[in-house]
Design a protein around this motif. Structure first.
Motif, PDB file in Angstrom:
ATOM      1  N   LEU A 185      39.425  43.432  32.343  1.00 41.93           N
ATOM      2  CA  LEU A 185      40.282  44.475  32.694  1.00 41.93           C
ATOM      3  C   LEU A 185      39.024  45.463  33.283  1.00 41.93           C
ATOM      4  CD1 LEU A 185      42.403  44.990  29.639  1.00 41.93           C
ATOM      5  CD2 LEU A 185      43.116  44.180  31.712  1.00 41.93           C
ATOM      6  N   ILE A 186      39.168  45.515  34.663  1.00 42.15           N
ATOM      7  CA  ILE A 186      37.967  46.446  35.115  1.00 42.15           C
ATOM      8  C   ILE A 186      38.549  47.551  35.873  1.00 42.15           C
ATOM      9  CG2 ILE A 186      36.140  45.982  37.025  1.00 42.15           C
ATOM     10  CD1 ILE A 186      36.779  43.207  36.939  1.00 42.15           C
ATOM     11  N   GLY A 187      38.700  48.482  34.878  1.00 41.57           N
ATOM     12  CA  GLY A 187      39.404  49.682  35.477  1.00 41.57           C
ATOM     13  C   GLY A 187      40.909  49.663  36.044  1.00 41.57           C
ATOM     14  N   ASP A 188      40.792  49.559  37.249  1.00 42.32           N
ATOM     15  CA  ASP A 188      42.345  49.344  37.874  1.00 42.32           C
ATOM     16  C   ASP A 188      42.678  48.008  38.343  1.00 42.32           C
ATOM     17  OD1 ASP A 188      40.573  49.740  39.908  1.00 42.32           O
ATOM     18  OD2 ASP A 188      41.729  50.979  41.276  1.00 42.32           O
ATOM     19  N   GLU A 189      41.809  47.049  38.053  1.00 43.75           N
ATOM     20  CA  GLU A 189      41.996  45.573  38.276  1.00 43.75           C
ATOM     21  C   GLU A 189      41.963  44.834  37.197  1.00 43.75           C
ATOM     22  OE1 GLU A 189      39.354  43.726  41.836  1.00 43.75           O
ATOM     23  OE2 GLU A 189      38.264  43.685  40.248  1.00 43.75           O
ATOM     24  N   VAL A 190      42.596  43.572  37.335  1.00 46.83           N
ATOM     25  CA  VAL A 190      42.562  42.484  36.160  1.00 46.83           C
ATOM     26  C   VAL A 190      42.306  41.213  37.009  1.00 46.83           C
ATOM     27  CG1 VAL A 190      44.254  41.027  35.134  1.00 46.83           C
ATOM     28  CG2 VAL A 190      44.480  43.597  34.777  1.00 46.83           C
ATOM     29  N   MET A 191      41.339  40.691  36.287  1.00 49.99           N
ATOM     30  CA  MET A 191      40.773  39.330  36.731  1.00 49.99           C
ATOM     31  C   MET A 191      41.380  38.207  35.566  1.00 49.99           C
ATOM     32  SD  MET A 191      37.033  37.755  36.903  1.00 49.99           S
ATOM     33  CE  MET A 191      36.608  35.961  36.858  1.00 49.99           C
ATOM     34  N   ALA A 192      42.000  37.192  36.051  1.00 52.69           N
ATOM     35  CA  ALA A 192      42.514  36.060  35.158  1.00 52.69           C
ATOM     36  C   ALA A 192      42.085  34.760  35.550  1.00 52.69           C
ATOM     37  CB  ALA A 192      44.065  36.104  35.307  1.00 52.69           C
ATOM     38  N   LEU A 193      42.044  33.799  34.648  1.00 49.88           N
ATOM     39  CA  LEU A 193      41.313  32.551  34.552  1.00 49.88           C
ATOM     40  C   LEU A 193      42.380  31.586  34.397  1.00 49.88           C
ATOM     41  CD1 LEU A 193      38.006  32.679  32.892  1.00 49.88           C
ATOM     42  CD2 LEU A 193      38.350  33.292  35.379  1.00 49.88           C
ATOM     43  N   TYR A 194      42.598  30.360  35.316  1.00 50.08           N
ATOM     44  CA  TYR A 194      43.314  29.421  34.910  1.00 50.08           C
ATOM     45  C   TYR A 194      42.437  28.020  34.758  1.00 50.08           C
ATOM     46  CZ  TYR A 194      46.976  32.570  36.589  1.00 50.08           C
ATOM     47  OH  TYR A 194      47.855  33.649  36.719  1.00 50.08           O
ATOM     48  N   LEU A 195      42.481  27.711  33.488  1.00 47.98           N
ATOM     49  CA  LEU A 195      41.386  26.377  33.114  1.00 47.98           C
ATOM     50  C   LEU A 195      42.118  25.371  32.556  1.00 47.98           C
ATOM     51  CD1 LEU A 195      38.879  28.682  31.083  1.00 47.98           C
ATOM     52  CD2 LEU A 195      38.988  27.914  33.686  1.00 47.98           C
ATOM     53  N   PRO A 196      42.479  24.294  33.261  1.00 43.07           N
ATOM     54  CA  PRO A 196      43.268  23.023  32.752  1.00 43.07           C
ATOM     55  C   PRO A 196      42.654  22.486  31.505  1.00 43.07           C
ATOM     56  CG  PRO A 196      43.251  23.032  35.065  1.00 43.07           C
ATOM     57  CD  PRO A 196      42.501  24.151  34.765  1.00 43.07           C
ATOM     58  N   ASP A 197      41.140  22.551  31.667  1.00 40.70           N
ATOM     59  CA  ASP A 197      40.517  21.960  30.320  1.00 40.70           C
ATOM     60  C   ASP A 197      40.976  22.666  29.096  1.00 40.70           C
ATOM     61  OD1 ASP A 197      38.028  20.079  31.422  1.00 40.70           O
ATOM     62  OD2 ASP A 197      38.752  21.267  32.860  1.00 40.70           O
ATOM     63  N   PHE A 198      41.298  23.860  29.274  1.00 42.32           N
ATOM     64  CA  PHE A 198      41.809  24.573  28.000  1.00 42.32           C
ATOM     65  C   PHE A 198      43.183  24.463  27.825  1.00 42.32           C
ATOM     66  CE2 PHE A 198      37.338  26.199  28.416  1.00 42.32           C
ATOM     67  CZ  PHE A 198      37.178  26.833  27.104  1.00 42.32           C
ATOM     68  N   LYS A 199      43.783  24.416  28.767  1.00 37.12           N
ATOM     69  CA  LYS A 199      45.562  24.412  29.028  1.00 37.12           C
ATOM     70  C   LYS A 199      45.843  23.007  29.765  1.00 37.12           C
ATOM     71  CE  LYS A 199      46.881  28.182  26.881  1.00 37.12           C
ATOM     72  NZ  LYS A 199      47.921  28.490  25.975  1.00 37.12           N
ATOM     73  N   PRO A 200      45.850  22.107  28.911  1.00 36.65           N
ATOM     74  CA  PRO A 200      46.424  20.849  29.833  1.00 36.65           C
ATOM     75  C   PRO A 200      47.720  20.687  30.485  1.00 36.65           C
ATOM     76  CG  PRO A 200      45.522  20.203  27.429  1.00 36.65           C
ATOM     77  CD  PRO A 200      45.375  21.832  27.543  1.00 36.65           C
ATOM     78  N   LYS A 201      48.305  21.546  30.031  1.00 33.69           N
ATOM     79  CA  LYS A 201      49.996  21.653  30.556  1.00 33.69           C
ATOM     80  C   LYS A 201      49.467  22.213  32.112  1.00 33.69           C
ATOM     81  CE  LYS A 201      52.741  22.191  26.658  1.00 33.69           C
ATOM     82  NZ  LYS A 201      53.875  23.202  25.783  1.00 33.69           N
ATOM     83  N   LEU A 202      48.340  22.806  32.272  1.00 33.71           N
ATOM     84  CA  LEU A 202      48.237  23.344  33.906  1.00 33.71           C
ATOM     85  C   LEU A 202      47.818  22.073  34.781  1.00 33.71           C
ATOM     86  CD1 LEU A 202      46.224  26.718  33.088  1.00 33.71           C
ATOM     87  CD2 LEU A 202      48.630  26.355  33.908  1.00 33.71           C
ATOM     88  N   SER A 203      47.379  21.063  34.085  1.00 33.50           N
ATOM     89  CA  SER A 203      46.926  20.096  35.028  1.00 33.50           C
ATOM     90  C   SER A 203      47.908  19.764  36.128  1.00 33.50           C
ATOM     91  CB  SER A 203      46.469  18.772  34.313  1.00 33.50           C
ATOM     92  OG  SER A 203      45.774  19.172  33.243  1.00 33.50           O
ATOM     93  N   GLY A 204      47.403  19.723  37.447  1.00 33.19           N
ATOM     94  CA  GLY A 204      48.172  19.521  38.537  1.00 33.19           C
ATOM     95  C   GLY A 204      48.963  20.361  39.001  1.00 33.19           C
ATOM     96  N   HIS A 205      49.086  21.422  38.382  1.00 32.89           N
ATOM     97  CA  HIS A 205      50.124  22.618  38.612  1.00 32.89           C
ATOM     98  C   HIS A 205      49.307  23.879  38.808  1.00 32.89           C
ATOM     99  CE1 HIS A 205      53.261  19.888  37.297  1.00 32.89           C
ATOM    100  NE2 HIS A 205      52.571  19.539  36.227  1.00 32.89           N
ATOM    101  N   VAL A 206      48.100  23.944  38.682  1.00 32.30           N
ATOM    102  CA  VAL A 206      47.446  25.519  38.778  1.00 32.30           C
ATOM    103  C   VAL A 206      47.978  26.191  40.026  1.00 32.30           C
ATOM    104  CG1 VAL A 206      45.328  26.804  38.893  1.00 32.30           C
ATOM    105  CG2 VAL A 206      45.583  24.678  37.337  1.00 32.30           C
ATOM    106  N   PRO A 207      47.809  25.826  41.195  1.00 33.13           N
ATOM    107  CA  PRO A 207      48.210  26.544  42.195  1.00 33.13           C
ATOM    108  C   PRO A 207      49.732  27.116  42.252  1.00 33.13           C
ATOM    109  CG  PRO A 207      47.172  24.723  43.087  1.00 33.13           C
ATOM    110  CD  PRO A 207      47.764  24.350  41.695  1.00 33.13           C
ATOM    111  N   ALA A 208      50.526  26.275  41.821  1.00 34.18           N
ATOM    112  CA  ALA A 208      52.003  26.728  41.703  1.00 34.18           C
ATOM    113  C   ALA A 208      51.921  27.758  40.711  1.00 34.18           C
ATOM    114  CB  ALA A 208      52.976  25.548  41.255  1.00 34.18           C
ATOM    115  N   VAL A 209      51.307  27.540  39.420  1.00 35.76           N
ATOM    116  CA  VAL A 209      51.478  28.636  38.372  1.00 35.76           C
ATOM    117  C   VAL A 209      50.943  29.851  38.836  1.00 35.76           C
ATOM    118  CG1 VAL A 209      50.668  29.221  36.051  1.00 35.76           C
ATOM    119  CG2 VAL A 209      51.588  26.979  36.591  1.00 35.76           C
TER     120      VAL A 209
END
Length: 243
Positions: free
Chosen positions: A115-139
């Protein structure tokens, strides 16, 4: 190999302990009798994503590994100018509301890295969240649109903040990076810089996605553009997307 076997043994132990919900990476229980064993070992909900445990994220050993990572940057447009010389308590109230929107939309699939002041940075990591595999762009795109809706776009009324979003996908070095007291679980690399540059080009109510994100979507979206990004020698293909 021995450490790998030990890690699997710990995971089997955690899944055998009663308690739900659990860490989606290692299986450590956050509730029930199991938490009395896992909790003192540091397996408590992570501040970056409450469905992962701190031991898997911010308490993991220093260093990292190169992983596929989706990166989202969302920035409030004109925040500094709006509150320049104004009421700091009012500014804090707006930021807290924005951060709550980010948590509601981004969890449980993404990690809120910063949380950088008025900005948020988020990570999408399939290695930590296997359900994301193959779906990261759509999510990622679904979350970006969800953030715009959460702050008020598409509601028929003005949003409570003007928000611009940038998305990219690629390899990043992910882990606990830093020295001594200044260590944080984060991602670094060109993909992070590109997502930030794309966000800087987005107007209020707009999402700009990289060609790498666009190529991973099930159907074409947005308007194709060529953007000159800071630090890039050649114009970059991207897509401007709205609700």
């Amino acid at each position: 190999m021995r450490l790998h076997q030990q890690a699997h043994a710990v995971e089997r132990l955690f899944f055998a302990l009663p308690g739900s919900p659990r860490c989606s990476a290692c299986g450590a229980p956050f509730a029930g009798p199991g938490r009395l064993i896992a909790g003192p070992l540091g397996h408590r909900p992570s501040r970056k994503n409450p469905t992962l445990c701190a031991t898997c994220v911010e308490l993991s050993p220093p260093g990292g590994i190169t992983l596929l990572a989706g990166i989202l940057f969302a920035d409030i447009r004109g925040f500094t100018a709006t509150f320049d010389g104004g009421n700091p308590e009012q500014a804090s109230t707006v930021l807290r509301r924005f951060y709550r929107c980010a948590e509601d939309v981004l969890f449980p699939d993404a990690m809120i890295d910063k949380l950088i002041g008025d900005e948020v940075m988020a990570l999408y990591l399939p290695d930590f969240k296997p359900k994301l595999s193959g779906h990261v762009p759509a999510v990622m795109l679904d979350h970006a649109r969800g953030l715009l809706r959460a702050v008020g776009y598409g509601s028929g009324r003005p949003p409570f903040v003007e928000l611009g979003i940038g998305l990219d996908l690629g390899e990043a070095f992910v882990g606990n990076i830093g020295e001594r007291a200044l260590v944080d679980f984060t991602a670094v690399g060109d993909v992070v810089n590109t997502a930030a540059r794309l966000q800087a080009q987005a107007a209020g109510g707009e999402i700009i996605i990289s060609e790498r994100v666009a190529n991973g979507l099930p159907a074409p979206v947005g308007t194709r553009v060529q953007l000159t990004l800071k630090g890039k020698r050649e114009p970059q293909t991207a897509y401007r997307v709205s609700l």
